[in-house]
Design a protein around this motif. Structure first.
Motif, mmCIF file in Angstrom:
data_model
loop_
_atom_site.group_PDB
_atom_site.id
_atom_site.type_symbol
_atom_site.label_atom_id
_atom_site.label_comp_id
_atom_site.label_asym_id
_atom_site.label_seq_id
_atom_site.Cartn_x
_atom_site.Cartn_y
_atom_site.Cartn_z
ATOM 1 N N GLU A 23 -2.390 -2.560 -3.261
ATOM 2 C CA GLU A 23 -1.298 -1.905 -3.979
ATOM 3 C C GLU A 23 -1.201 -0.419 -3.631
ATOM 4 O O GLU A 23 -0.106 0.135 -3.547
ATOM 5 C CB GLU A 23 -1.443 -2.072 -5.484
ATOM 6 N N LYS A 24 -2.332 0.222 -3.390
ATOM 7 C CA LYS A 24 -2.316 1.639 -3.036
ATOM 8 C C LYS A 24 -1.501 1.862 -1.759
ATOM 9 O O LYS A 24 -0.767 2.847 -1.649
ATOM 10 C CB LYS A 24 -3.733 2.165 -2.864
ATOM 11 N N VAL A 25 -1.612 0.953 -0.810
ATOM 12 C CA VAL A 25 -0.839 1.050 0.436
ATOM 13 C C VAL A 25 0.646 0.886 0.133
ATOM 14 O O VAL A 25 1.490 1.607 0.672
ATOM 15 C CB VAL A 25 -1.300 -0.018 1.459
ATOM 16 N N LEU A 26 0.976 -0.046 -0.739
ATOM 17 C CA LEU A 26 2.374 -0.345 -1.054
ATOM 18 C C LEU A 26 3.071 0.785 -1.803
ATOM 19 O O LEU A 26 4.286 0.938 -1.695
ATOM 20 C CB LEU A 26 2.470 -1.635 -1.876
ATOM 21 N N ILE A 27 2.319 1.576 -2.559
ATOM 22 C CA ILE A 27 2.950 2.628 -3.357
ATOM 23 C C ILE A 27 2.824 4.021 -2.731
ATOM 24 O O ILE A 27 3.312 4.993 -3.283
ATOM 25 C CB ILE A 27 2.404 2.650 -4.802
ATOM 26 N N THR A 28 2.196 4.107 -1.560
ATOM 27 C CA THR A 28 2.053 5.385 -0.867
ATOM 28 C C THR A 28 3.289 5.643 -0.015
ATOM 29 O O THR A 28 3.771 4.754 0.686
ATOM 30 C CB THR A 28 0.794 5.363 0.025
ATOM 31 N N SER A 29 3.793 6.864 -0.061
ATOM 32 C CA SER A 29 4.967 7.235 0.735
ATOM 33 C C SER A 29 4.704 6.981 2.216
ATOM 34 O O SER A 29 3.631 7.291 2.724
ATOM 35 C CB SER A 29 5.312 8.703 0.540
ATOM 36 N N VAL A 30 5.710 6.442 2.884
ATOM 37 C CA VAL A 30 5.598 6.182 4.311
ATOM 38 C C VAL A 30 5.612 7.495 5.087
ATOM 39 O O VAL A 30 4.906 7.662 6.075
ATOM 40 C CB VAL A 30 6.745 5.256 4.781
ATOM 41 N N THR A 31 6.419 8.431 4.631
ATOM 42 C CA THR A 31 6.454 9.782 5.207
ATOM 43 C C THR A 31 6.302 10.777 4.067
ATOM 44 O O THR A 31 6.542 10.439 2.903
ATOM 45 C CB THR A 31 7.782 10.055 5.941
ATOM 46 N N LYS A 32 5.950 11.994 4.379
ATOM 47 C CA LYS A 32 5.759 13.007 3.339
ATOM 48 C C LYS A 32 7.053 13.165 2.536
ATOM 49 O O LYS A 32 8.107 13.476 3.077
ATOM 50 C CB LYS A 32 5.362 14.340 3.961
ATOM 51 N N GLY A 33 6.955 12.938 1.238
ATOM 52 C CA GLY A 33 8.109 13.039 0.358
ATOM 53 C C GLY A 33 9.071 11.865 0.457
ATOM 54 O O GLY A 33 10.114 11.861 -0.173
ATOM 55 N N GLY A 34 8.704 10.864 1.252
ATOM 56 C CA GLY A 34 9.578 9.703 1.458
ATOM 57 C C GLY A 34 9.263 8.555 0.521
ATOM 58 O O GLY A 34 8.450 8.690 -0.400
ATOM 59 N N TRP A 35 9.924 7.468 0.759
ATOM 60 C CA TRP A 35 9.748 6.288 -0.066
ATOM 61 C C TRP A 35 8.510 5.507 0.355
ATOM 62 O O TRP A 35 8.075 5.566 1.500
ATOM 63 C CB TRP A 35 10.955 5.373 0.062
ATOM 64 N N SER A 36 7.999 4.722 -0.600
ATOM 65 C CA SER A 36 6.884 3.827 -0.308
ATOM 66 C C SER A 36 7.431 2.494 0.200
ATOM 67 O O SER A 36 8.637 2.224 0.113
ATOM 68 C CB SER A 36 6.066 3.588 -1.582
ATOM 69 N N ILE A 37 6.554 1.663 0.707
ATOM 70 C CA ILE A 37 6.951 0.324 1.150
ATOM 71 C C ILE A 37 7.580 -0.431 -0.013
ATOM 72 O O ILE A 37 8.626 -1.071 0.137
ATOM 73 C CB ILE A 37 5.736 -0.446 1.720
ATOM 74 N N ARG A 38 6.978 -0.334 -1.173
ATOM 75 C CA ARG A 38 7.504 -1.033 -2.353
ATOM 76 C C ARG A 38 8.918 -0.552 -2.690
ATOM 77 O O ARG A 38 9.798 -1.344 -3.004
ATOM 78 C CB ARG A 38 6.585 -0.827 -3.545
ATOM 79 N N GLU A 39 9.144 0.736 -2.640
ATOM 80 C CA GLU A 39 10.480 1.276 -2.942
ATOM 81 C C GLU A 39 11.511 0.829 -1.906
ATOM 82 O O GLU A 39 12.651 0.502 -2.254
ATOM 83 C CB GLU A 39 10.424 2.799 -3.001
ATOM 84 N N ILE A 40 11.111 0.811 -0.648
ATOM 85 C CA ILE A 40 12.026 0.390 0.414
ATOM 86 C C ILE A 40 12.419 -1.073 0.229
ATOM 87 O O ILE A 40 13.603 -1.427 0.282
ATOM 88 C CB ILE A 40 11.401 0.623 1.806
ATOM 89 N N ILE A 41 11.434 -1.927 -0.012
ATOM 90 C CA ILE A 41 11.728 -3.353 -0.209
ATOM 91 C C ILE A 41 12.574 -3.552 -1.462
ATOM 92 O O ILE A 41 13.508 -4.353 -1.470
ATOM 93 C CB ILE A 41 10.422 -4.173 -0.256
ATOM 94 N N GLY A 42 12.274 -2.808 -2.520
ATOM 95 C CA GLY A 42 13.075 -2.896 -3.742
ATOM 96 C C GLY A 42 14.521 -2.491 -3.499
ATOM 97 O O GLY A 42 15.448 -3.106 -4.022
ATOM 98 N N HIS A 43 14.716 -1.472 -2.685
ATOM 99 C CA HIS A 43 16.072 -1.017 -2.344
ATOM 100 C C HIS A 43 16.816 -2.100 -1.565
ATOM 101 O O HIS A 43 17.969 -2.416 -1.866
ATOM 102 C CB HIS A 43 15.979 0.266 -1.532
ATOM 103 N N ILE A 44 16.150 -2.674 -0.584
ATOM 104 C CA ILE A 44 16.759 -3.747 0.214
ATOM 105 C C ILE A 44 17.097 -4.933 -0.677
ATOM 106 O O ILE A 44 18.187 -5.511 -0.579
ATOM 107 C CB ILE A 44 15.821 -4.169 1.358
ATOM 108 N N TYR A 45 16.176 -5.292 -1.563
ATOM 109 C CA TYR A 45 16.408 -6.419 -2.473
ATOM 110 C C TYR A 45 17.632 -6.168 -3.351
ATOM 111 O O TYR A 45 18.477 -7.041 -3.521
ATOM 112 C CB TYR A 45 15.171 -6.649 -3.341
ATOM 113 N N GLY A 46 17.732 -4.955 -3.875
ATOM 114 C CA GLY A 46 18.880 -4.620 -4.719
ATOM 115 C C GLY A 46 20.197 -4.759 -3.969
ATOM 116 O O GLY A 46 21.169 -5.301 -4.496
#
Length: 62
Positions: A23-46
């Motif tokens: 889970e730590k990997v999933l919630i860590t920003s992909v880039t500095k100040g960017g979205w995490s993997i979880r946020e990106i997938i959630g955005h795509i899902y929405g």
């Protein structure tokens, strides 16, 4: 349209590789100040949900 479907399938295959990640990997920003993997997938899902609903409405109107 075939290109869009192929791109979507590739994206879903990529998302499947994230199963089982810590889970730590999933919630860590992909880039500095960017979205995490979880946020990106959630955005795509929405957007997928929106597009599915919108396409159904468009089909009914036709």
């Amino acid at each position: 349209m075939k290109k869009t479907i192929k791109q979507y399938e590739e994206l879903m295959d990529q998302c499947k590789t994230y199963r089982g990640l810590d889970e730590k990997v999933l919630i860590t920003s992909v880039t500095k100040g960017g979205w995490s993997i979880r946020e990106i997938i959630g955005h795509i899902y929405g957007w997928d949900q929106y597009n599915l609903q919108h396409s159904r409405i468009m089909m009914i109107k036709m």
